[in-house]
Design a protein around this motif. Structure first.
Motif, mmCIF file in Angstrom:
data_model
loop_
_atom_site.group_PDB
_atom_site.id
_atom_site.type_symbol
_atom_site.label_atom_id
_atom_site.label_comp_id
_atom_site.label_asym_id
_atom_site.label_seq_id
_atom_site.Cartn_x
_atom_site.Cartn_y
_atom_site.Cartn_z
ATOM 1 N N MET A 526 0.823 -1.212 0.000
ATOM 2 C CA MET A 526 0.000 0.000 0.000
ATOM 3 C C MET A 526 0.857 1.261 0.000
ATOM 4 N N ASN A 527 1.978 1.219 0.699
ATOM 5 C CA ASN A 527 2.901 2.354 0.678
ATOM 6 C C ASN A 527 3.565 2.509 -0.684
ATOM 7 N N LEU A 528 3.793 1.391 -1.372
ATOM 8 C CA LEU A 528 4.290 1.449 -2.741
ATOM 9 C C LEU A 528 3.303 2.195 -3.634
ATOM 10 N N ILE A 529 2.013 1.955 -3.414
ATOM 11 C CA ILE A 529 0.960 2.589 -4.213
ATOM 12 C C ILE A 529 0.792 4.061 -3.835
ATOM 13 N N ASP A 530 0.814 4.332 -2.517
ATOM 14 C CA ASP A 530 0.601 5.693 -2.020
ATOM 15 C C ASP A 530 1.639 5.994 -0.944
ATOM 16 N N PRO A 531 2.702 6.737 -1.257
ATOM 17 C CA PRO A 531 3.774 7.007 -0.292
ATOM 18 C C PRO A 531 3.326 7.795 0.937
ATOM 19 N N ARG A 532 2.099 8.322 0.922
ATOM 20 C CA ARG A 532 1.604 9.036 2.107
ATOM 21 C C ARG A 532 1.239 8.082 3.233
ATOM 22 N N LEU A 533 1.070 6.815 2.909
ATOM 23 C CA LEU A 533 0.654 5.823 3.899
ATOM 24 C C LEU A 533 1.844 5.321 4.714
ATOM 25 N N PRO A 534 1.576 4.730 5.882
ATOM 26 C CA PRO A 534 2.669 4.117 6.640
ATOM 27 C C PRO A 534 3.341 3.011 5.827
ATOM 28 N N TYR A 535 4.622 2.806 6.075
ATOM 29 C CA TYR A 535 5.339 1.738 5.393
ATOM 30 C C TYR A 535 5.571 0.577 6.353
ATOM 31 N N GLU A 536 5.824 -0.577 5.779
ATOM 32 C CA GLU A 536 6.200 -1.754 6.553
ATOM 33 C C GLU A 536 7.204 -2.536 5.724
ATOM 34 N N TYR A 537 8.009 -3.349 6.386
ATOM 35 C CA TYR A 537 9.062 -4.077 5.678
ATOM 36 C C TYR A 537 8.478 -5.156 4.769
ATOM 37 N N GLY A 538 7.410 -5.826 5.242
ATOM 38 C CA GLY A 538 6.749 -6.825 4.409
ATOM 39 C C GLY A 538 7.650 -7.970 3.984
ATOM 40 N N GLU A 539 8.599 -8.342 4.856
ATOM 41 C CA GLU A 539 9.562 -9.420 4.605
ATOM 42 C C GLU A 539 10.464 -9.153 3.397
ATOM 43 N N GLY A 540 10.404 -7.934 2.879
ATOM 44 C CA GLY A 540 11.295 -7.570 1.776
ATOM 45 C C GLY A 540 10.878 -8.092 0.417
ATOM 46 N N TRP A 541 9.628 -8.550 0.279
ATOM 47 C CA TRP A 541 9.195 -9.132 -0.994
ATOM 48 C C TRP A 541 9.255 -8.150 -2.157
ATOM 49 N N LEU A 542 9.202 -6.857 -1.857
ATOM 50 C CA LEU A 542 9.263 -5.878 -2.947
ATOM 51 C C LEU A 542 10.639 -5.835 -3.615
ATOM 52 N N GLY A 543 11.612 -6.556 -3.052
ATOM 53 C CA GLY A 543 12.880 -6.707 -3.753
ATOM 54 C C GLY A 543 12.695 -7.338 -5.127
ATOM 55 N N PHE A 544 11.674 -8.216 -5.270
ATOM 56 C CA PHE A 544 11.368 -8.812 -6.568
ATOM 57 C C PHE A 544 10.925 -7.740 -7.567
ATOM 58 N N TYR A 545 10.226 -6.731 -7.061
ATOM 59 C CA TYR A 545 9.622 -5.720 -7.945
ATOM 60 C C TYR A 545 10.670 -4.821 -8.584
ATOM 61 N N ALA A 546 11.862 -4.785 -8.021
ATOM 62 C CA ALA A 546 12.904 -3.888 -8.531
ATOM 63 C C ALA A 546 13.245 -4.180 -9.994
ATOM 64 N N THR A 547 13.050 -5.420 -10.429
ATOM 65 C CA THR A 547 13.387 -5.786 -11.801
ATOM 66 C C THR A 547 12.152 -6.231 -12.586
ATOM 67 N N SER A 548 10.971 -5.773 -12.190
ATOM 68 C CA SER A 548 9.734 -6.204 -12.835
ATOM 69 C C SER A 548 9.201 -5.151 -13.803
ATOM 70 N N LYS A 549 8.515 -5.618 -14.837
ATOM 71 C CA LYS A 549 7.868 -4.720 -15.791
ATOM 72 C C LYS A 549 6.430 -4.399 -15.409
ATOM 73 N N TYR A 550 5.906 -5.043 -14.360
ATOM 74 C CA TYR A 550 4.505 -4.833 -13.977
ATOM 75 C C TYR A 550 4.283 -3.391 -13.537
ATOM 76 N N LYS A 551 3.200 -2.793 -14.025
ATOM 77 C CA LYS A 551 2.855 -1.416 -13.694
ATOM 78 C C LYS A 551 1.680 -1.392 -12.717
ATOM 79 N N ILE A 552 1.841 -0.635 -11.640
ATOM 80 C CA ILE A 552 0.776 -0.494 -10.646
ATOM 81 C C ILE A 552 -0.399 0.274 -11.262
ATOM 82 N N PRO A 553 -1.633 -0.239 -11.160
ATOM 83 C CA PRO A 553 -2.790 0.486 -11.707
ATOM 84 C C PRO A 553 -2.948 1.869 -11.074
ATOM 85 N N GLU A 554 -3.430 2.821 -11.860
ATOM 86 C CA GLU A 554 -3.508 4.202 -11.397
ATOM 87 C C GLU A 554 -4.709 4.491 -10.514
#
Length: 808
Positions: A526-554
């Motif tokens: 959720m913080n990835l989608i909206d940086p105004r929200l609180p963040y959490e580590y989320g076990e670091g799964w967003l490390g996968f997203y660093a090299t992904s072509k997937y685009k977050i819906p607007e």
């Protein structure tokens, strides 16, 4: 000493414990049906070796297991709970002993509860047993104890199969004996030493700034602020204890959410852990970064952790390595981490499919050379990609996230080595790719038709997100596009249930983090989608997203901010959501009252094909719990309702599966339900009925209502009223609510009984003040009689279900 009383339900709460003794376990028997195989192993693992001395139990001395006896007890120790997570198959043995004081020679009716195999001895003589371990539900065995006048040593010898989350639990109940029998320890010297130490820690009052004890302070005691750390390197550091010898109170430092007290009591140690609810707060990046800046902040945050701690035993480093590779961070010993990760994959520890998914992503984007390249090839060729392939291990294949991880890893590995032979799969790389591709399509077909089974899980949706973006990035266009649409739906559901500063939702699978909606793992998404929200580590799964072509819906931020009254289906469940400016109320229907396409659990059919994805999905329902919510069904990790005024001020009820916060239990103290209730929501009103059967040990439910999160709290009659800003929650119970201070203070209301109805009412600024809201709640006049709850226009009937899938 005179002895301790049994608890209000007749449970013994003071024991000497030895173990667990954990040893390797293998079997020559093989079965491609993994759950059936594990059930078989449970049926044969117990040796029931006679205990030659079931009377001598001395603190510090070794038991028959070769491990020392230690004290375990207190108000929340109705279960001896040594539950843990085993990544490889293991034999687990543990012993417990207590002493019952009888006024005269007598026979006492007892109930033995356990998930393990147990031999029960009374004064050295075997008087009963539970033959074999089970995964769920818990065993209940009635036994007659031949007690003599005075002390009677009761010895419980336990053994079970250690595989993944393992319920190493035993308890002894003496119903109706509270005024007749008392309890001490087999080691009388230990009992005398422990008694004042236990009285001290149980006399605690936790305030915002202090920990105060009313019982006399011991000469030797200390405390620590240590809490579990996400980074394995820091998790392994020694604990720093602070001396408080002789002190009656300590001042608590800000910034520490956990404090653990330790008292040396002769040869024994007495501990108690406290959680400071008000110290757990949302974490924001300030000033609010742009979306691009936030991405780099996220990847740097993930990369700062050397390797994700897996219960302080070992680390999973791949998400962190992916993040560091993206940011160019060379500060960690990546070669060592690579080698450690490959060791875990080669050993096929449970969840090594997580590592495989990350490793194949790494290999798609980055070169490896020399010996490392050849070692990776050898390990991928020798991996077990599915449970019907050769090999012996305890990996979980069948959950919604795990099966996709295995399918995607098989595709990726087969593509990397198309002409090589995969030994355990007995396939060429091309054949393995085709197998994995077909299973990915089956997975997508199922989720597109029925929706998610692990719906809204703030832990597992992060895992599924990582797995499915591998499918998006490394599949042919048609499959990639379908996977992207499913990912959109995953994020849309989470966004819809994001309320102000947290995710407030029923969930298919949940952990204790549900207490803090703003700090759940999926807040990373959720913080990835909206940086105004609180963040959490989320076990670091967003490390996968660093090299992904997937685009977050607007449109996701708009979904988060949307006021909505809706219901929708996913799995076999129907979810109701009322989200408004001042309050949110959401639940699952239990049972559903609409006609729906209930997918069939194929494990109940003799002619079912265990190689199909539909059979795997059926496995998952049996093991990880059903989404067909019905009253009286045994629960697992399902979270069934939540009410909130923001991401911090939130309440819910569950039927606990454990008597305390310790141990890796599913269901646990706050997460999941031992037995499911009837639930019905109409707008801002939710009614529920819990009926707890004789064959479940805990006959109470409890409300989580953290008073420090609210501006105003009022208790009157059978109502509890809460206000924050212009939002209100009213909670009514058909039985008395009793405050309970366990690990958290001023957060819990217990309701004891076998047949309990409750009502939750939400309101907002239409009410002028708290008094007006209280009057409106009382006006619904809740009444519970004969299994029917009526409150205004709401009516809840308790009609028990008949789910045969929840027995393993």
């Amino acid at each position: 000493m005179a002895g301790w009383r049994l608890d209000r339900e007749g449970f013994v709460t003071h024991y000497m414990v030895s173990g667990p003794k954990v040893t390797e376990y293998t079997s020559d028997v093989r079965d491609k049906n993994q759950l059936r195989y594990e059930a078989y192993l449970r049926s044969v693992i117990a040796n029931h070796e006679p205990v030659t001395d079931a009377v001598r139990v001395v603190s510090g001395e070794n038991s028959r297991l070769g491990m020392p006896w230690s004290f375990r007890g207190g108000a929340d120790t109705a279960f001896v709970n040594l539950s843990d997570f085993y990544s490889l198959m293991r034999r687990v043995q543990f012993d417990a002993a207590t002493a019952v004081i009888a006024p005269h020679d007598m026979e006492a009716k007892a109930v033995l509860w356990s998930y393990a195999a147990v031999d029960l001895y009374c004064n050295g003589e075997k008087v009963g047993c539970i033959d074999s371990p089970v995964y769920k539900p818990i065993h209940r065995k009635e036994i007659t104890l031949p007690l003599k006048a005075g002390r009677n040593v009761l010895y419980l010898a336990c053994e079970t199969l250690g595989v993944r989350d393992t319920r190493s639990v035993v308890s002894l109940q003496l119903p109706g004996m509270n005024d007749v029998l008392s309890v001490t320890l087999p080691d009388e010297d230990c009992a005398r030493a422990v008694a004042p130490a236990l009285a001290f820690v149980q006399s605690a009052e936790l305030t915002e700034k202090q920990l105060i004890f009313t019982a006399p302070a011991p000469d030797k005691w200390d405390y620590t602020y240590r809490k579990p750390h996400v980074d394995i390197a820091k998790a392994k550091l020694p604990t720093q204890w602070i001396s408080a010898d002789g002190q009656q109170q300590i001042d608590l430092e800000d910034g520490h959410s956990i404090v653990t007290v330790r008292v040396q009591a002769g040869p024994a140690v007495v501990t108690r852990r406290f959680e400071r609810t008000e110290q757990i707060l949302p974490k924001y990046v300030t000033p609010t970064p742009t979306a691009e800046e936030n991405l780099e902040i996220i990847y740097n945050r993930i990369g700062e952790v050397e390797s994700l701690s897996r219960g302080e035993k070992f680390g999973f480093p791949i998400s962190q390595m992916l993040a560091r590779k993206h940011t160019g961070d060379t500060s960690k010993d990546e070669k060592r981490l690579f080698d450690e990760m490959l060791d875990l994959i080669e050993s096929r520890v449970d969840c090594s499919d997580f590592l495989m998914c990350g490793l194949t992503r790494y290999l798609h984007h980055y070169e490896v050379e020399g010996e490392l390249k050849e070692r990776i090839r050898k390990i991928l060729l020798g991996y077990r990609y599915w449970m019907d392939q050769d090999g012996f291990d305890g990996m979980c294949f069948w959950s919604e996230n795990h099966c996709l991880m295995f399918y995607a890893s098989a595709m990726a590995a087969g593509e990397l080595y198309p002409d090589d032979h995969f030994e355990l799969a007995d396939m060429s790389g091309r054949e393995l790719y085709a197998w994995g591709r077909g299973k990915v399509i089956d997975w997508l077909d199922d989720v597109e038709k029925y929706g998610f089974e692990e719906f809204l899980s703030t832990v597992y949706m992060c895992v599924t997100f990582a797995a499915i973006i591998n499918v998006i990035d490394f599949s042919e266009p048609e499959i990639s596009e379908r996977a992207a649409r499913v990912t959109d739906r995953l994020l849309e559901m989470l966004s819809l249930h994001t309320y102000k500063s947290g995710i407030v939702a029923p969930q298919g699978r949940v952990y204790r983090g549900v207490l803090y909606p703003f700090a759940q793992g999926a807040m990373a998404l959720m913080n990835l989608i909206d940086p105004r929200l609180p963040y959490e580590y989320g076990e670091g799964w967003l490390g996968f997203y660093a090299t992904s072509k997937y685009k977050i819906p607007e449109h996701l931020v708009a979904l988060m901010e949307q006021e909505i009254s809706t219901s929708y289906t996913t799995g076999n469940s129907r979810i109701i959501l009322e989200k408004h400016p001042d309050w949110l109320l959401t639940s699952v229907a239990s049972p559903r009252d609409d006609e729906f396409d209930h997918w069939e659990n194929e494990t109940l059919r003799e002619d079912a094909d265990p190689s199909t994805h539909s059979f795997v999905k059926s496995y998952n329902e049996c093991f990880h719990g059903t989404t067909c919510f019905e009253p009286g069904t045994y629960g697992y990790q399902q979270h069934m309702w939540h009410a909130a005024l923001d991401g911090e001020a939130a309440v819910f009820v569950n039927h606990p599966g454990s008597t305390s916060e310790g141990g890796d239990m599913r269901p646990g103290y706050w997460h999941g339900n031992g037995v499911m209730p009837a639930l019905r929501q109409e707008g801002n009103v939710l009614g529920m009925i819990y009926r707890i059967p004789e064959n479940f040990p805990l006959h109470y439910i409890h409300l989580y209502a953290p008073e420090c999160r609210f501006d105003e709290v009022v208790r009157t009659d059978n109502w509890l009223f809460l206000r924050k800003g212009t939002g209100y929650i009213g909670f009514w119970s058909s039985v008395e609510m009793e405050s309970w201070n366990g690990m958290n203070f001023h957060c819990e209301q217990r309701m004891y009984g076998d047949d309990i109805a409750c009502l939750c009412v939400c309101g907002g600024r239409a009410h002028q003040d708290m008094q007006a809201f209280m009057d409106s709640c009382r006006a619904v006049s809740p009444v519970y009689e004969g299994g029917v709850l009526k409150a205004g226009n709401l009516k809840v009937d308790y009609v028990p279900g008949n789910d045969r899938t929840q027995y393993l």
